[in-house]
Design an enzyme around this catalytic site. Structure first.
Site, PDB file in Angstrom:
ATOM      1  N   ARG A 273       0.837  -1.210   0.000  1.00 53.04           N
ATOM      2  CA  ARG A 273       0.000   0.000   0.000  1.00 53.04           C
ATOM      3  C   ARG A 273       0.867   1.252   0.000  1.00 53.04           C
ATOM      4  O   ARG A 273       0.613   2.199  -0.756  1.00 53.04           O
ATOM      5  CB  ARG A 273      -0.932   0.009   1.211  1.00 53.04           C
ATOM      6  CG  ARG A 273      -1.891   1.196   1.178  1.00 53.04           C
ATOM      7  CD  ARG A 273      -2.781   1.239   2.388  1.00 53.04           C
ATOM      8  NE  ARG A 273      -2.132   1.863   3.517  1.00 53.04           N
ATOM      9  CZ  ARG A 273      -2.469   3.041   4.039  1.00 53.04           C
ATOM     10  NH1 ARG A 273      -3.465   3.731   3.512  1.00 53.04           N
ATOM     11  NH2 ARG A 273      -1.837   3.518   5.082  1.00 53.04           N
ATOM     12  N   ASP A 331     -19.236   4.794   9.109  1.00 54.87           N
ATOM     13  CA  ASP A 331     -19.578   5.681  10.219  1.00 54.87           C
ATOM     14  C   ASP A 331     -19.714   7.093   9.661  1.00 54.87           C
ATOM     15  O   ASP A 331     -18.713   7.714   9.321  1.00 54.87           O
ATOM     16  CB  ASP A 331     -18.438   5.607  11.244  1.00 54.87           C
ATOM     17  CG  ASP A 331     -18.733   6.405  12.482  1.00 54.87           C
ATOM     18  OD1 ASP A 331     -19.896   6.450  12.891  1.00 54.87           O
ATOM     19  OD2 ASP A 331     -17.789   6.997  13.037  1.00 54.87           O
ATOM     20  N   SER A 381     -16.980  -4.743   7.645  1.00 50.36           N
ATOM     21  CA  SER A 381     -16.964  -3.597   8.553  1.00 50.36           C
ATOM     22  C   SER A 381     -15.548  -3.416   9.076  1.00 50.36           C
ATOM     23  O   SER A 381     -14.950  -4.372   9.568  1.00 50.36           O
ATOM     24  CB  SER A 381     -17.925  -3.868   9.715  1.00 50.36           C
ATOM     25  OG  SER A 381     -17.745  -2.896  10.713  1.00 50.36           O
ATOM     26  N   ASN A 382     -15.022  -2.212   8.937  1.00 49.42           N
ATOM     27  CA  ASN A 382     -13.687  -1.940   9.472  1.00 49.42           C
ATOM     28  C   ASN A 382     -13.843  -1.163  10.770  1.00 49.42           C
ATOM     29  O   ASN A 382     -13.812   0.060  10.787  1.00 49.42           O
ATOM     30  CB  ASN A 382     -12.878  -1.134   8.448  1.00 49.42           C
ATOM     31  CG  ASN A 382     -11.440  -0.935   8.887  1.00 49.42           C
ATOM     32  OD1 ASN A 382     -11.096  -1.182  10.037  1.00 49.42           O
ATOM     33  ND2 ASN A 382     -10.609  -0.474   7.977  1.00 49.42           N
ATOM     34  N   GLY A 406     -10.431  -5.656  12.829  1.00 49.88           N
ATOM     35  CA  GLY A 406     -10.039  -4.809  13.960  1.00 49.88           C
ATOM     36  C   GLY A 406      -8.830  -3.956  13.606  1.00 49.88           C
ATOM     37  O   GLY A 406      -8.387  -3.914  12.446  1.00 49.88           O
ATOM     38  N   ILE A 408      -5.024  -2.673  13.250  1.00 51.59           N
ATOM     39  CA  ILE A 408      -3.721  -3.300  12.986  1.00 51.59           C
ATOM     40  C   ILE A 408      -2.806  -2.916  14.152  1.00 51.59           C
ATOM     41  O   ILE A 408      -2.663  -1.730  14.469  1.00 51.59           O
ATOM     42  CB  ILE A 408      -3.131  -2.774  11.660  1.00 51.59           C
ATOM     43  CG1 ILE A 408      -4.115  -3.039  10.510  1.00 51.59           C
ATOM     44  CG2 ILE A 408      -1.771  -3.403  11.391  1.00 51.59           C
ATOM     45  CD1 ILE A 408      -3.796  -2.282   9.228  1.00 51.59           C
ATOM     46  N   HIS A 434     -25.683 -19.795   9.808  1.00 53.47           N
ATOM     47  CA  HIS A 434     -25.340 -21.208   9.998  1.00 53.47           C
ATOM     48  C   HIS A 434     -26.408 -22.149   9.448  1.00 53.47           C
ATOM     49  O   HIS A 434     -26.227 -23.363   9.406  1.00 53.47           O
ATOM     50  CB  HIS A 434     -25.107 -21.488  11.484  1.00 53.47           C
ATOM     51  CG  HIS A 434     -24.092 -22.576  11.746  1.00 53.47           C
ATOM     52  ND1 HIS A 434     -23.616 -23.415  10.766  1.00 53.47           N
ATOM     53  CD2 HIS A 434     -23.472 -22.953  12.893  1.00 53.47           C
ATOM     54  CE1 HIS A 434     -22.750 -24.268  11.287  1.00 53.47           C
ATOM     55  NE2 HIS A 434     -22.642 -24.007  12.580  1.00 53.47           N
ATOM     56  N   ASP A 438     -21.736 -23.823   6.509  1.00 54.20           N
ATOM     57  CA  ASP A 438     -21.125 -24.649   7.558  1.00 54.20           C
ATOM     58  C   ASP A 438     -19.764 -24.065   7.944  1.00 54.20           C
ATOM     59  O   ASP A 438     -19.175 -23.247   7.214  1.00 54.20           O
ATOM     60  CB  ASP A 438     -21.027 -26.115   7.135  1.00 54.20           C
ATOM     61  CG  ASP A 438     -20.241 -26.274   5.849  1.00 54.20           C
ATOM     62  OD1 ASP A 438     -19.178 -25.643   5.725  1.00 54.20           O
ATOM     63  OD2 ASP A 438     -20.692 -27.026   4.963  1.00 54.20           O
TER      64      ASP A 438
HETATM   65  N1  CAO Z   1      -6.190  -0.510  11.520  1.00 51.49           N
HETATM   66  C1  CAO Z   1      -5.369   0.542  11.492  1.00 51.49           C
HETATM   67  N2  CAO Z   1      -5.516   1.589  10.626  1.00 51.49           N
HETATM   68  C2  CAO Z   1      -6.526   1.524   9.749  1.00 51.49           C
HETATM   69  C3  CAO Z   1      -7.410   0.437   9.713  1.00 51.49           C
HETATM   70  C4  CAO Z   1      -7.201  -0.621  10.640  1.00 51.49           C
HETATM   71  N3  CAO Z   1      -8.010  -1.664  10.670  1.00 51.49           N
HETATM   72  N4  CAO Z   1      -8.291   0.646   8.745  1.00 51.49           N
HETATM   73  C5  CAO Z   1      -7.989   1.810   8.179  1.00 51.49           C
HETATM   74  N5  CAO Z   1      -6.938   2.345   8.783  1.00 51.49           N
HETATM   75  C6  CAO Z   1      -6.297   3.623   8.478  1.00 51.49           C
HETATM   76  C7  CAO Z   1      -6.450   3.962   7.009  1.00 51.49           C
HETATM   77  O1  CAO Z   1      -5.481   3.311   6.228  1.00 51.49           O
HETATM   78  C8  CAO Z   1      -6.278   5.458   7.032  1.00 51.49           C
HETATM   79  O2  CAO Z   1      -4.927   5.783   7.212  1.00 51.49           O
HETATM   80  P1  CAO Z   1      -4.113   6.669   6.135  1.00 51.49           P
HETATM   81  O3  CAO Z   1      -4.738   8.018   6.194  1.00 51.49           O
HETATM   82  O4  CAO Z   1      -2.719   6.594   6.595  1.00 51.49           O
HETATM   83  O5  CAO Z   1      -4.316   6.033   4.810  1.00 51.49           O
HETATM   84  C9  CAO Z   1      -7.013   5.847   8.294  1.00 51.49           C
HETATM   85  O6  CAO Z   1      -7.048   4.653   9.112  1.00 51.49           O
HETATM   86  C10 CAO Z   1      -8.411   6.345   8.070  1.00 51.49           C
HETATM   87  O7  CAO Z   1      -9.080   5.531   7.159  1.00 51.49           O
HETATM   88  P2  CAO Z   1     -10.540   5.926   6.606  1.00 51.49           P
HETATM   89  O8  CAO Z   1     -11.542   5.725   7.650  1.00 51.49           O
HETATM   90  O9  CAO Z   1     -10.475   7.279   6.010  1.00 51.49           O
HETATM   91  O10 CAO Z   1     -10.770   4.956   5.376  1.00 51.49           O
HETATM   92  P3  CAO Z   1     -10.911   3.369   5.314  1.00 51.49           P
HETATM   93  O11 CAO Z   1     -11.019   3.082   3.886  1.00 51.49           O
HETATM   94  O12 CAO Z   1      -9.880   2.662   6.062  1.00 51.49           O
HETATM   95  O13 CAO Z   1     -12.307   3.054   6.015  1.00 51.49           O
HETATM   96  C11 CAO Z   1     -14.659   3.209   6.376  1.00 51.49           C
HETATM   97  C12 CAO Z   1     -13.485   3.516   5.427  1.00 51.49           C
HETATM   98  C13 CAO Z   1     -15.897   3.741   5.729  1.00 51.49           C
HETATM   99  C14 CAO Z   1     -14.781   1.722   6.561  1.00 51.49           C
HETATM  100  C15 CAO Z   1     -14.389   3.851   7.736  1.00 51.49           C
HETATM  101  O14 CAO Z   1     -14.168   5.229   7.570  1.00 51.49           O
HETATM  102  C16 CAO Z   1     -15.501   3.661   8.711  1.00 51.49           C
HETATM  103  O15 CAO Z   1     -16.502   4.362   8.695  1.00 51.49           O
HETATM  104  N6  CAO Z   1     -15.332   2.694   9.660  1.00 51.49           N
HETATM  105  C17 CAO Z   1     -16.261   2.483  10.754  1.00 51.49           C
HETATM  106  C18 CAO Z   1     -17.151   1.315  10.467  1.00 51.49           C
HETATM  107  C19 CAO Z   1     -18.038   1.013  11.639  1.00 51.49           C
HETATM  108  O16 CAO Z   1     -18.565   1.894  12.286  1.00 51.49           O
HETATM  109  N7  CAO Z   1     -18.219  -0.279  11.910  1.00 51.49           N
HETATM  110  C20 CAO Z   1     -19.063  -0.725  12.948  1.00 51.49           C
HETATM  111  C21 CAO Z   1     -20.313  -1.228  12.338  1.00 51.49           C
HETATM  112  S1  CAO Z   1     -21.339  -2.107  13.431  1.00 51.49           S
HETATM  113  O17 CAO Z   1     -21.974  -1.099  14.446  1.00 51.49           O
END
Ligand code: CAO
Length: 464
Positions: A273, A331, A381-382, A406, A408, A434, A438
């Site tokens: 990346r 989010d 979901s991230n 989760g 990193i 489920h 499976d």
């Molecule tokens: N661990 C560490 N860093 C992370 C990461 C992880 N798992 N995921 C992303 N990052 C970093 C990204 O690489 C970015 O860093 P850089 O600016 O250096 O590139 C920074 O965190 C911010 O990322 P971002 O949020 O702008 O973009 P993304 O593509 O990683 O994620 C999105 C997009 C829409 C998934 C995220 O913004 C979001 O909204 N996440 C929350 C989802 C959520 O609420 N889930 C719960 C659902 S259930 O209730």
């Protein structure tokens, strides 16, 4: 612990610039005696007061929350004037009038739940055409009762502690939600937004610092500083995304979930990346880890297509979805929504990144539409962006699988020679339906996903 996924049916949301919808009037008129409105002289005189119905706004939406009421009784409105703004599971919609006339009755207040098919307002429309006028011999009483359907009793939105005083305060639904949850009267929050709009920062500042000026309002519970009222219970109506979550998550409880957690070593992907960031910038794309996760999932879905399927309602058939429309839990200022990237199987990683950027931008602006919010077949979901290592995601019906990643983190791990080395570790938690998935299938899919991310070159081999 991750329990809920709102709302791809959205889900949700506040759309600051709401889409416009014109709502027609039913072809009926109310008959009134004794007032000559100029329509007929030898029959009971017609007073063309019409219930202005909340028509079907599609997607099976049966009810909406009233966010703003733009008219009051006695107002004169013209065609295309806003009547109200409503929020459904999927979007915020401004409803405009198709007719000119005088507002005779407003059926809902801000915060009420309006029912599709029931009247929003009654309107006196002098421009009624012949089609709108019932036959002269129509019995008056029957006509009236048929022509003016009364709304069913709609649950009152007035909580024990009143929250909003006025629909005239400009604010997004997210800000209104914060106000509701904290029992704050938005009218008392100093607004810094354009045209007097209360911004998220305004309400958060207000909650932190309290009112900045002495209120001239009486010392009701509502007007007391938060700290004094905090000891008392608050009753607030369930609205907005919470309503959607209740519906979708209650439905999801019928599904037995299989869960699987796995670790992914991210070091090589992090290098890749970093190396590609410049190229992405040249293309005006922000390249985060998500596009790699999404593409890796799509490649793994090709091998295990049942994870991209849907079980029919009668549980007699499984529909293997052709497209990989991968939903991303997002989010946004309005709350959690799940737009999806269409046909990921056909997109390059850079194209996925471009799509994600677009959806994120729309999400931020509250402008995501039905097209982006429906039709998902798999969800990621991230939660790691916010924090957290493991999650317990809940499937986003009718999909059958969801993954949550989760944060990193640098962790000590054993190298092959037995030495302890630092590794960048990310946990991924899968949940699957489920009834048709499976554990072995879920495990194999997870292995494929892990392999693509740990050795990003391997994605090249399987990409078309
Ligand atoms: N661990 C560490 N860093 C992370 C990461 C992880 N798992 N995921 C992303 N990052 C970093 C990204 O690489 C970015 O860093 P850089 O600016 O250096 O590139 C920074 O965190 C911010 O990322 P971002 O949020 O702008 O973009 P993304 O593509 O990683 O994620 C999105 C997009 C829409 C998934 C995220 O913004 C979001 O909204 N996440 C929350 C989802 C959520 O609420 N889930 C719960 C659902 S259930 O209730």
């Amino acid at each position: 612990m991750l329990r809920t996924f709102a709302a791809r049916r959205h889900t949700p949301c506040s759309l600051a610039s709401a889409s416009k919808l014109s709502v027609g009037l039913p072809k009926t008129s109310r008959l009134a005696f004794g007032v000559n409105r100029g329509f007929r002289t030898h029959h009971p005189v017609l007073e063309p007061i019409k219930p202005f119905l909340l028509t079907d706004i599609g997607e099976g939406i049966a009810e909406v929350e009233v966010l703003k009421v733009a008219v009051k009784e006695g107002d004169t409105i013209n065609e295309f004037d806003p009547v109200c703004e409503v929020q459904s599971d999927k979007a915020t919609v401004e409803i405009t009038s198709r007719f000119s006339g005088t507002v005779k009755k407003v059926h809902y207040n801000v915060g009420d739940i309006a029912i599709v098919g029931k009247p929003l307002i009654d309107i006196d429309t002098p421009d009624a055409d012949a089609e709108d006028i019932p036959a002269p011999d129509t019995p008056t009483e029957n006509t009236q009762s048929k022509a003016t359907p009364q709304p069913e009793a709609v649950p009152s939105s007035t909580p024990a502690v009143t929250v909003e005083t006025s629909g005239k305060v400009l604010a997004t639904p997210a800000v209104r939600r914060i106000a509701r949850e904290n029992n704050v009267d938005l009218a008392r929050v100093p607004a810094t937004g354009k045209g007097g709009r209360v911004l998220k920062g305004d309400i958060l500042r207000f909650l932190k610092e309290g009112p900045t000026e002495v209120s001239s309002q009486p010392d009701t519970l509502q007007s007391r500083p938060q700290s004094e009222a905090a000891a008392e219970d608050q009753v607030v109506p369930v609205r907005g995304l919470m309503r959607t979550m209740i519906k979708t998550m209650t439905a999801a409880t019928a599904v037995p979930h299989f869960g699987l957690d796995e670790e992914v070593e991210m070091d090589r992907l992090m290098e890749v990346r970093t190396g590609l960031k410049g190229m992405a910038q040249e293309r005006s794309v922000k390249l985060t880890f998500m596009p790699f996760f999404i593409k890796a999932a799509s490649l793994a879905l090709k091998q295990y297509p049942i994870l991209n399927s849907q079980l029919s309602n009668d549980q007699q058939t499984v529909v293997y979805k052709g497209a990989h429309n991968i939903g991303v839990a997002m989010d946004t200022p309005s709350g959690l929504i799940v737009p999806n990237i269409k046909d990921v199987q056909r997109l390059s990683i850079m194209e996925v990144a471009g799509e994600l950027n677009r959806l994120q931008q729309l999400g931020k602006e509250g402008k995501l539409g039905t097209q982006d919010l429906t039709g998902g077949t798999f969800t990621i979901s991230n939660i790691g962006v916010i924090g957290g290592t493991y999650a317990r995601p809940v499937v986003n019906l009718p999909e059958v699988c969801i993954g949550a990643v989760g944060s990193i983190r640098k962790m000590p791990r054993f190298a092959e020679d037995g030495s302890v080395v630092p590794r960048s570790i990310m946990c991924v938690s899968w949940s699957a339906d489920h009834r048709i998935i499976d554990g072995a299938t879920m495990g194999r899919f997870s292995n494929a996903f892990k392999r693509y991310l740990e050795d990003p070159n391997s994605m090249l081999v399987d990409m078309k």
